[in-house]
Write a protein that holds these residues in place. Structure first.
Motif, PDB file in Angstrom:
ATOM      1  N   TYR A  51      72.774  13.933  67.467  1.00 54.73           N
ATOM      2  CA  TYR A  51      72.318  13.422  66.183  1.00 54.73           C
ATOM      3  C   TYR A  51      73.067  14.140  65.061  1.00 54.73           C
ATOM      4  CZ  TYR A  51      68.411  10.838  68.174  1.00 54.73           C
ATOM      5  OH  TYR A  51      67.655   9.937  68.863  1.00 54.73           O
ATOM      6  N   ILE A  54      72.521  12.218  57.996  1.00 61.55           N
ATOM      7  CA  ILE A  54      73.011  11.212  57.047  1.00 61.55           C
ATOM      8  C   ILE A  54      72.609  11.678  55.652  1.00 61.55           C
ATOM      9  CG2 ILE A  54      72.943   8.800  56.338  1.00 61.55           C
ATOM     10  CD1 ILE A  54      71.964   8.104  59.124  1.00 61.55           C
ATOM     11  N   ILE A 163      80.693   3.270  57.606  1.00 61.48           N
ATOM     12  CA  ILE A 163      79.956   4.528  57.484  1.00 61.48           C
ATOM     13  C   ILE A 163      79.797   4.838  55.997  1.00 61.48           C
ATOM     14  CG2 ILE A 163      79.894   6.967  58.066  1.00 61.48           C
ATOM     15  CD1 ILE A 163      79.710   5.053  60.449  1.00 61.48           C
ATOM     16  N   LYS A 207      68.884  10.768  60.055  1.00 63.97           N
ATOM     17  CA  LYS A 207      69.518  11.099  61.337  1.00 63.97           C
ATOM     18  C   LYS A 207      70.169   9.853  61.920  1.00 63.97           C
ATOM     19  CE  LYS A 207      68.034  15.437  61.740  1.00 63.97           C
ATOM     20  NZ  LYS A 207      68.953  16.599  61.799  1.00 63.97           N
ATOM     21  N   ARG A 208      71.335  10.046  62.529  1.00 64.57           N
ATOM     22  CA  ARG A 208      72.021   8.959  63.216  1.00 64.57           C
ATOM     23  C   ARG A 208      72.534   9.476  64.559  1.00 64.57           C
ATOM     24  NH1 ARG A 208      75.906   6.543  59.581  1.00 64.57           N
ATOM     25  NH2 ARG A 208      74.594   4.700  59.420  1.00 64.57           N
ATOM     26  N   PRO A 220      79.142   6.149  65.912  1.00 64.01           N
ATOM     27  CA  PRO A 220      77.717   5.807  65.870  1.00 64.01           C
ATOM     28  C   PRO A 220      77.336   4.885  67.023  1.00 64.01           C
ATOM     29  CG  PRO A 220      78.723   5.553  63.705  1.00 64.01           C
ATOM     30  CD  PRO A 220      79.840   5.779  64.677  1.00 64.01           C
ATOM     31  N   ASN A 222      74.388   3.195  67.039  1.00 62.68           N
ATOM     32  CA  ASN A 222      73.773   2.050  66.375  1.00 62.68           C
ATOM     33  C   ASN A 222      74.258   1.974  64.930  1.00 62.68           C
ATOM     34  OD1 ASN A 222      72.049   1.391  68.630  1.00 62.68           O
ATOM     35  ND2 ASN A 222      70.824   3.190  68.060  1.00 62.68           N
ATOM     36  N   GLU A 223      74.298   0.771  64.412  1.00 60.08           N
ATOM     37  CA  GLU A 223      74.708   0.580  63.021  1.00 60.08           C
ATOM     38  C   GLU A 223      73.685   1.187  62.068  1.00 60.08           C
ATOM     39  OE1 GLU A 223      77.237  -1.084  59.949  1.00 60.08           O
ATOM     40  OE2 GLU A 223      77.506  -0.812  62.102  1.00 60.08           O
ATOM     41  N   GLU A 224      72.406   1.022  62.383  1.00 57.75           N
ATOM     42  CA  GLU A 224      71.354   1.525  61.515  1.00 57.75           C
ATOM     43  C   GLU A 224      70.991   2.952  61.900  1.00 57.75           C
ATOM     44  OE1 GLU A 224      70.369  -0.163  58.972  1.00 57.75           O
ATOM     45  OE2 GLU A 224      71.503  -1.953  59.514  1.00 57.75           O
ATOM     46  N   ALA A 225      70.503   3.705  60.902  1.00 60.62           N
ATOM     47  CA  ALA A 225      70.100   5.086  61.143  1.00 60.62           C
ATOM     48  C   ALA A 225      68.801   5.130  61.932  1.00 60.62           C
ATOM     49  CB  ALA A 225      69.918   5.807  59.817  1.00 60.62           C
ATOM     50  N   GLU A 226      68.686   6.139  62.808  1.00 55.64           N
ATOM     51  CA  GLU A 226      67.446   6.311  63.551  1.00 55.64           C
ATOM     52  C   GLU A 226      66.329   6.787  62.619  1.00 55.64           C
ATOM     53  OE1 GLU A 226      70.331   6.681  64.948  1.00 55.64           O
ATOM     54  OE2 GLU A 226      70.000   5.252  66.557  1.00 55.64           O
TER      55      GLU A 226
END
Length: 698
Positions: A51, A54, A163, A207-208, A220, A222-226
Motif C-alpha cells: 500500500y 495517496i 495517477i 491508500k492505494r 496500481p 485498481n484504478e480507484e483508491a482503497e
C-alpha cells in the motif's frame, strides 16, 4: 560375494538414498506449505504488493476579501498498460495503435506520429504493463485524452492509467508569497501560513494497493483508491489582496529609487490587530528585488528614532516632564561619547518640539537625567509593555526582541541608558514596533497581530481566531493623549510635515538609524535604516503602518526615503475606503423635499436614486422619463417617443436632449447651461427632417 550380489547391493543402496532424499523433500515441502505457509505467503505478498499513500488535496488559503491566495489543482501522470483487458487482442491493438500515435503526436507535439507508433509497438513487444506516456497533464487535457483510440474502449480496459498528483499554485504569484509560505517536510523550518497550519491544510492521506512488475516498477492494482484521501481544511487569512498589491508596489518602487538593499512594509488594522499586508523585498541585482526573507517579523535591528515614542511615554507616565518642558538640543556629552543631532542644534525648545524635530540629544539628556539614579525604572516600563517578549505570531520565524536591563552583563551604567533613549542598544522587529504604535492608536489596548482569522472545512467554520490582548491598557489616558499629540505634531510641524495630507490627518514618527554591518560593526561601512511608523486617520485611527528601507544609497533620511511609500499607501487606502471619510449626519425632518433630477435615461436615474437610498415610485418601462419631486418619494413621468413628432426634452440635460433631437432629424441651437427649460418647437408638434430647433438651458 559374487558379482550379482555386489551389483544388487549397490542398486538397493542407491534406491534407498533416492527414496530417503524424496521423503526429506516431501517433508520439507509439507513444512513450508502447512507449518510456515502463513509466514512465506505474507513475505511473498510484501514483495509483490504493498500500500502506498495517496496525497490529499491541500486546503485553500483565502484573503480577507475572499480572493484565492493558494490552492491545489490536480495534475496527472499518464501511463499505459499495453495488455489491458480490452486491448489484449492483437487485432484490436495493432488496428488502432497508429491512430492513437497520430492523436498523441497532434496533442502533445513532442514526437512525430511514426515515433509514437514505434514507441507503442516496442512496448507491446516488451509486454510493458506500466508505460509512461506523459507527466504533468491537467484535468481538462485528461478528459480529451480519454477519447483517443484504444483509451476510449473503457476506463479500466483501454489501457490508460492516470495517477493523480496535486500541484500547489499561487493565483496572484508573488503577492504575499512569503506570508503564504510553502509546504516543508521539515516542521522546524516551516514557512508562512502553509507551514504553520499544515496540520489543517494537509488533510489525511488515502491508500492505494500497488503491485511490483518487471523492472521494479510499482503499478496500481485498481484504478480507484482503497482508502480515499480526506481533503485539507481552508484557511481564511487577514491579508487584503488589493492592499498587499499596493504595499508591494510602493515598497519596490522606493527600493529601486534608493538602490537600497532591502525593505519591508506592514499594514495592520488598529482595532482588530488583523494584518492586511506584509511586503518584504531583497535586492538580488541592480533594480531587481525578490521576496527572500521576512524582515517584517524576523528582521531584528536597532529601531532608531521611532523608539523615542516609548521613551517619551515613560517620562510622561512618571510625570518627569510635560510636553511644554524645556530641553537643550544639539550635543549631549556622556562619558566616552557625544550624542549629536544630525541636523544641528535648534536651541532650547519644548519637549513637544524636540520630539517633532527628532532630537537625539534632547531625549538622551531627559532620560539620563531623570533615570540615572534608578535606571531599572525606565526599563521596567519597557518590560511592562512586553517589548522584550515575542508576540506569539501565528506564523513561524518571529525573532526574539533584545531589550536590555541593568542586570545584563553588557549594561554600561554610563552609556546604555542614554543610547537606549533614542533607539540603540536594543533589537526590535518592524512588526514589534508597529504593534506598540498600534496600541497607542487603539487607546492603549495592546493586541498581538494576527494573520489567520478562521479555518473552514467544506465551507463551515471549525475554528476562529481573535487577536490576543497583550496589555489591556499600556498607560494612563493622560499619557496617551499627549503621546497622540506628539505623533500628530511630527506631521504638522516636524520632520514629517512635507508628508502631511490636506485631506486627512496622519500621526507617526520618522526614524533614521545607523545599523551595524554584520559582525564588522558600525565603523566598517556606514549603513542606515530609514523607517516611518504611524497610523491614520489620526482623529479616528483605522490602520497602522510601518515602512522600513535598509541601506539606501545617497539620501537616507526617513522623511525622504521611508516617507514617500508611507504616504502613497495611506493616500490610496484612504481614497478607496469610504468608511474613513468624515461621516455625514443623517437628519430626518418633516416635509423633506426629495432631490431634483434631470429628465433622461430611466436606467441612469434609477441607479442614482437607488445608490442614495431614495424611494422611487415608478412603473414606467420606456427608456426615458421625467422626474417630479414630491415629499413621498420620486414619481416618474413616462416619456413616449413618437416618430415624426417633436419629443419632449423639457427638464433633460443637454446630452440626452441632443441625442433625442438628433434622432428626430432636427438641428439644435443651444443657449445657456443646466437643464432644458424651453424648446422652440412645442412637444408633440409634427416635424420634418432638417428643421432647426432652439434649445434654452437654465
Amino acid at each position: 560375494m559374487n558379482i550379482r550380489a555386489n551389483i544388487l547391493l549397490r542398486v538397493y543402496l542407491s534406491f534407498g538414498l533416492i527414496v530417503l532424499l524424496a521423503v526429506a523433500v516431501l517433508v520439507r515441502l509439507c513444512d513450508v506449505q502447512f507449518v510456515e505457509g502463513a509466514k512465506w505467503r505474507a513475505m511473498a505478498d510484501s514483495l509483490s504488493t504493498k500500500y502506498i499513500n495517496i496525497e490529499a488535496a491541500r486546503g485553500n488559503i483565502y484573503s480577507n476579501d475572499g480572493s484565492l491566495l493558494a490552492t491545489s489543482v490536480p495534475e496527472y501522470e499518464l501511463h499505459m498498460d499495453v495488455f489491458a483487458g480490452g486491448i489484449q487482442d492483437n487485432d484490436v491493438f495493432y488496428g488502432k495503435v497508429d491512430s492513437l500515435a497520430l492523436r498523441l503526436s497532434q496533442f502533445f507535439g513532442d514526437k512525430t506520429p511514426k515515433a509514437y507508433a514505434r514507441f507503442l509497438r516496442s512496448a507491446r513487444q516488451d509486454t510493458a504493463r506500466y508505460l509512461l506516456i506523459k507527466r504533468k497533464v491537467n484535468y481538462q487535457d485528461l478528459k480529451t485524452i480519454r477519447t483517443f483510440p484504444l483509451f476510449n474502449i473503457g476506463k479500466y480496459t483501454g489501457g490508460l492509467i492516470a495517477i493523480q498528483k496535486n500541484k500547489r499554485i499561487l493565483p496572484f504569484q508573488a503577492l504575499a508569497a512569503r506570508t503564504i509560505g510553502y509546504k516543508n517536510v521539515n516542521v522546524a523550518n516551516a514557512v508562512g501560513l502553509e507551514g504553520a497550519y499544515s496540520d489543517y491544510i494537509n488533510g489525511e492521506s488515502g491508500k492505494r494497493l500497488v503491485q511490483r512488475i518487471a523492472g521494479g516498477v510499482w503499478m496500481p492494482v485498481n484504478e480507484e483508491a482503497e482508502i480515499a484521501p480526506k481533503d485539507g481544511a481552508d484557511i481564511i487569512s487577514t491579508i487584503d489582496i488589493n492592499m498587499q498589491d499596493l504595499a508591494q508596489n510602493a515598497l519596490e518602487k522606493q527600493l529601486i529609487a534608493s538602490d537600497a538593499h532591502h525593505g519591508s512594509v506592514i499594514l495592520m488594522e488598529v482595532a482588530t490587530g488583523e494584518v492586511r499586508a506584509v511586503a518584504n523585498f531583497t535586492r538580488v541585482s541592480k533594480g531587481v528585488y525578490k521576496e527572500l526573507f521576512n524582515y517584517a517579523i524576523a528582521g531584528n535591528q536597532d529601531p532608531g528614532s521611532t523608539f523615542k515614542l516609548a521613551s517619551y511615554m515613560a517620562l510622561l507616565e512618571d510625570k518627569k516632564v510635560d510636553t511644554n518642558t524645556l530641553v537643550n538640543t544639539g550635543n549631549y556629552r556622556i562619558p566616552g561619547h557625544t550624542i549629536r543631532d544630525s541636523h544641528g542644534s535648534i536651541g532650547v525648545v519644548t519637549v513637544k518640539q524636540a520630539f517633532e524635530e527628532s532630537s537625539n540629544a534632547a531625549i538622551a539628556e531627559l532620560v539620563n537625567t531623570h533615570y540615572k539614579e534608578e535606571q531599572s525604572r525606565f526599563t521596567d516600563h519597557l518590560y511592562d509593555w512586553h517589548l522584550n517578549e515575542k508576540l506569539g505570531l501565528q506564523i513561524p520565524g518571529e525573532a526574539k526582541p533584545v531589550v536590555k536591563n541593568p542586570k545584563n552583563k553588557s549594561w554600561n551604567k554610563n552609556m546604555t541608558l542614554p543610547q537606549m533613549a533614542y533607539g540603540y542598544e536594543m533589537q526590535l522587529t518592524p512588526l514589534k514596533l508597529l504593534s506598540f504604535y498600534n496600541a497607542v492608536a487603539n487607546n492603549g489596548r495592546y493586541v498581538a497581530p494576527i494573520f489567520v482569522k478562521e479555518i473552514r472545512r467544506l465551507g463551515n467554520p471549525i475554528e476562529q481566531f481573535k487577536a490576543r490582548v497583550v496589555n489591556e491598557k499600556i498607560c494612563s489616558d493622560e499619557t496617551l493623549g499627549k503621546a497622540k499629540a506628539l505623533l500628530e505634531g511630527v506631521f504638522l510641524n516636524g520632520t514629517g510635515r512635507s508628508l502631511a495630507s490636506p485631506f486627512y490627518r496622519i500621526a507617526g514618527k520618522t526614524g533614521t538609524a545607523q545599523v551595524a554591518d554584520g559582525n564588522r560593526g558600525y565603523k566598517a561601512k556606514k549603513q542606515y535604516q530609514s523607517s516611518f511608523c504611524g497610523y491614520f486617520p489620526a482623529d479616528k485611527p483605522k490602520y497602522s503602518l510601518m515602512v522600513t528601507v535598509n541601506d539606501p544609497q545617497g539620501l537616507y533620511y526617513a522623511a525622504l526615503v521611508a516617507g514617500p511609500p508611507f504616504r502613497e499607501i495611506a493616500d490610496r487606502i484612504y481614497a478607496s475606503d469610504m468608511q474613513m471619510y468624515n461621516e455625514v449626519t443623517d437628519r430626518l425632518v418633516g416635509n423633506t423635499v426629495s432631490p431634483q433630477a434631470k429628465a433622461g435615461q430611466s436606467k441612469d436615474i434609477k441607479k442614482v436614486y437607488q445608490a442614495f437610498g431614495i424611494k422611487s415610485l415608478y412603473a414606467a418601462k420606456s427608456d426615458y422619463f421625467n422626474s417630479i419631486d414630491t415629499t413621498n418619494g420620486i414619481v416618474f413621468q413616462e416619456y413616449s417617443d413618437v416618430k415624426g413628432y417633436m419629443p419632449n426634452i423639457n427638464g433633460m440635460g443637454l446630452k440626452d436632449a441632443l441625442y433625442l433631437v438628433g434622432n428626430a432629424g432636427l438641428k439644435a441651437q443651444v443657449k445657456g447651461s443646466g437643464k432644458v427649460f424651453s424648446q422652440s418647437i412645442p412637444a408633440g408638434s409634427k416635424i420634418g427632417k432638417g428643421l432647426s430647433v432652439q434649445i434654452e438651458l437654465n
